[in-house]
Design a protein around this motif. Structure first.
Motif, PDB file in Angstrom:
ATOM      1  N   SER A  95       0.775  -1.388  -0.089  1.00  0.00           N
ATOM      2  CA  SER A  95      -0.035  -0.143  -0.155  1.00  0.00           C
ATOM      3  C   SER A  95       0.889   1.256   0.110  1.00  0.00           C
ATOM      4  O   SER A  95       2.018   1.264   0.382  1.00  0.00           O
ATOM      5  CB  SER A  95      -0.915   0.043   1.156  1.00  0.00           C
ATOM      6  OG  SER A  95      -0.062   0.235   2.466  1.00  0.00           O
ATOM      7  N   SER A  97       0.351   3.585   1.799  1.00  0.00           N
ATOM      8  CA  SER A  97       0.576   4.133   3.024  1.00  0.00           C
ATOM      9  C   SER A  97       1.885   3.405   3.840  1.00  0.00           C
ATOM     10  O   SER A  97       2.598   3.911   4.791  1.00  0.00           O
ATOM     11  CB  SER A  97      -0.535   3.953   3.926  1.00  0.00           C
ATOM     12  OG  SER A  97      -0.931   2.478   4.227  1.00  0.00           O
ATOM     13  N   SER A  98       2.265   2.147   3.279  1.00  0.00           N
ATOM     14  CA  SER A  98       3.200   1.628   3.900  1.00  0.00           C
ATOM     15  C   SER A  98       4.712   2.306   3.396  1.00  0.00           C
ATOM     16  O   SER A  98       5.702   2.580   4.148  1.00  0.00           O
ATOM     17  CB  SER A  98       3.353   0.206   3.777  1.00  0.00           C
ATOM     18  OG  SER A  98       3.195  -0.143   2.262  1.00  0.00           O
ATOM     19  N   SER A 101       5.174   5.450   5.515  1.00  0.00           N
ATOM     20  CA  SER A 101       5.474   5.203   6.632  1.00  0.00           C
ATOM     21  C   SER A 101       7.244   4.849   6.676  1.00  0.00           C
ATOM     22  O   SER A 101       7.768   5.361   7.621  1.00  0.00           O
ATOM     23  CB  SER A 101       4.845   4.085   7.377  1.00  0.00           C
ATOM     24  OG  SER A 101       5.118   2.803   6.864  1.00  0.00           O
TER      25      SER A 101
ATOM     26  N   VAL B 112       0.417  -5.259   2.069  1.00  0.00           N
ATOM     27  CA  VAL B 112       1.317  -4.747   3.201  1.00  0.00           C
ATOM     28  C   VAL B 112       0.666  -3.213   3.388  1.00  0.00           C
ATOM     29  O   VAL B 112       0.693  -2.533   2.552  1.00  0.00           O
ATOM     30  CB  VAL B 112       2.664  -4.719   2.358  1.00  0.00           C
ATOM     31  CG1 VAL B 112       3.743  -3.880   3.597  1.00  0.00           C
ATOM     32  CG2 VAL B 112       3.240  -5.958   2.113  1.00  0.00           C
ATOM     33  N   GLY B 114       1.556  -1.667   6.135  1.00  0.00           N
ATOM     34  CA  GLY B 114       2.603  -0.539   6.862  1.00  0.00           C
ATOM     35  C   GLY B 114       3.731  -0.877   7.113  1.00  0.00           C
ATOM     36  O   GLY B 114       3.941  -2.238   7.112  1.00  0.00           O
TER      37      GLY B 114
END
Lengths: 182, 125
Positions: A95, A97-98, A101, B112, B114
């Protein structure tokens, strides 16, 4: 695009405000100013041929505006939220968002960074990262951004095996809050 | 016959619910090195607030007419190679489900969600 879109939404809001105001007034339209306005509209507008054309065009314009807003909303949502590999056993989706991060984690490790925000876009097989930072006063911005760009590029490439096409850094602000010096 | 959660062995019918498969898959995924945790979606988070510890957290099992696919939502540790970890999870989940439930899994999809940094920070400061 953004500016244009804002104007469109403003126009849209204005028109719907006027329409809703008319709707609110309409129950009381039998008396007073509204009545005379309606009479005037009846005589001058409804009975002329031009009015039909104008009404049609106005409706068309509003319809187009509506459709535009509707579809642009869909398109904004549809921006790639993940990137997909396939292998024999199924799919692997990483994603956005990963990846974000990863960038955030690296940025926040730096002493000079007060706040960080990140946005990631997947384009074909490559990744574009935007990092927005607010930093402490005694920061050498070019050094910091060079360091972070390299770190983020290396980390994302080694973890995801995608290529990072660019890492953009925006310095959104310099915060005067005292950095803890011991 | 073979609707959701039911599987047919050679002679008799054996029922393994999707929930049970999800627990097996979730435990298998957690055992893989590089996985920091499972990422529960919105509803999973709600269940956790309500005090239910959920072994099947972050796992979705879909079985339709004998074809089973498993979706796994994970958070990985910083620094791991995601394709490798994902492949390991897929293999591990697949073999665990096959060994424990005797069910052939059609596909294991890894999401996946985060990256976890909590252990890295301690090392470097």
């Amino acid at each position: 695009m953004n500016f244009f879109f804002r104007i469109l939404t403003a126009v849209y809001a204005l028109v719907s405000a006027v329409l809703s105001a008319l709707l609110m007034i309409s129950p009381f339209a039998e008396k007073g100013i509204m009545k005379s306005f309606l009479d005037w509209a009846d005589v001058t507008l409804y009975r002329s041929d031009k009015y039909n054309v104008v009404l049609f065009l106005a409706g068309l314009l509003l319809l187009l505006l509506n459709l535009f807003i509707l579809f642009s909303g869909l398109r904004f949502k549809g921006v790639n939220k993940y990137i997909c590999f396939k292998n024999d056993s199924g799919q692997v989706r990483v994603s956005a968002s990963s990846v974000e991060s990863i960038a955030l984690g690296l940025a926040r490790k730096s002493r000079n960074v007060r706040e960080a925000k990140s946005k990631v876009r997947f384009k074909n097989e490559s990744v574009e990262i935007l990092l927005k930072l607010s930093v402490y006063p005694d920061t050498h911005v070019p050094n910091l951004s060079r360091l972070l760009q390299n770190q983020i590029k290396d980390a994302v490439e080694s973890m995801t095996e995608l290529t990072v096409s660019k890492v953009d850094i925006n310095i959104d602000g310099v915060h005067a809050a005292p950095a803890d010096k011991e | 016959m073979a609707d959701k959660g039911s599987y047919i062995t050679e002679n008799d019918e054996m029922l393994v619910t999707d929930e049970a498969l999800a627990v097996i898959a979730g435990m298998a995924a957690m055992e893989v090195d590089g996985v920091a945790g499972m990422s529960s979606g919105f509803t999973g988070g709600l269940a956790e607030v309500l005090g239910r510890t959920n072994l099947a957290k972050g796992v979705k099992v879909i079985s339709r007419s004998g074809v089973t696919s498993v979706d796994i939502y994970v958070v990985v540790r910083y620094g791991v190679r995601i394709p490798e970890v994902a492949f390991e999870i897929q293999e591990h989940v697949r073999s665990n489900i096959e060994n424990q439930a005797g069910i052939v899994v059609d596909s294991v999809n890894i999401h996946v969600q985060g990256v976890d940094f909590s252990e890295v920070k301690e090392e470097e400061t």
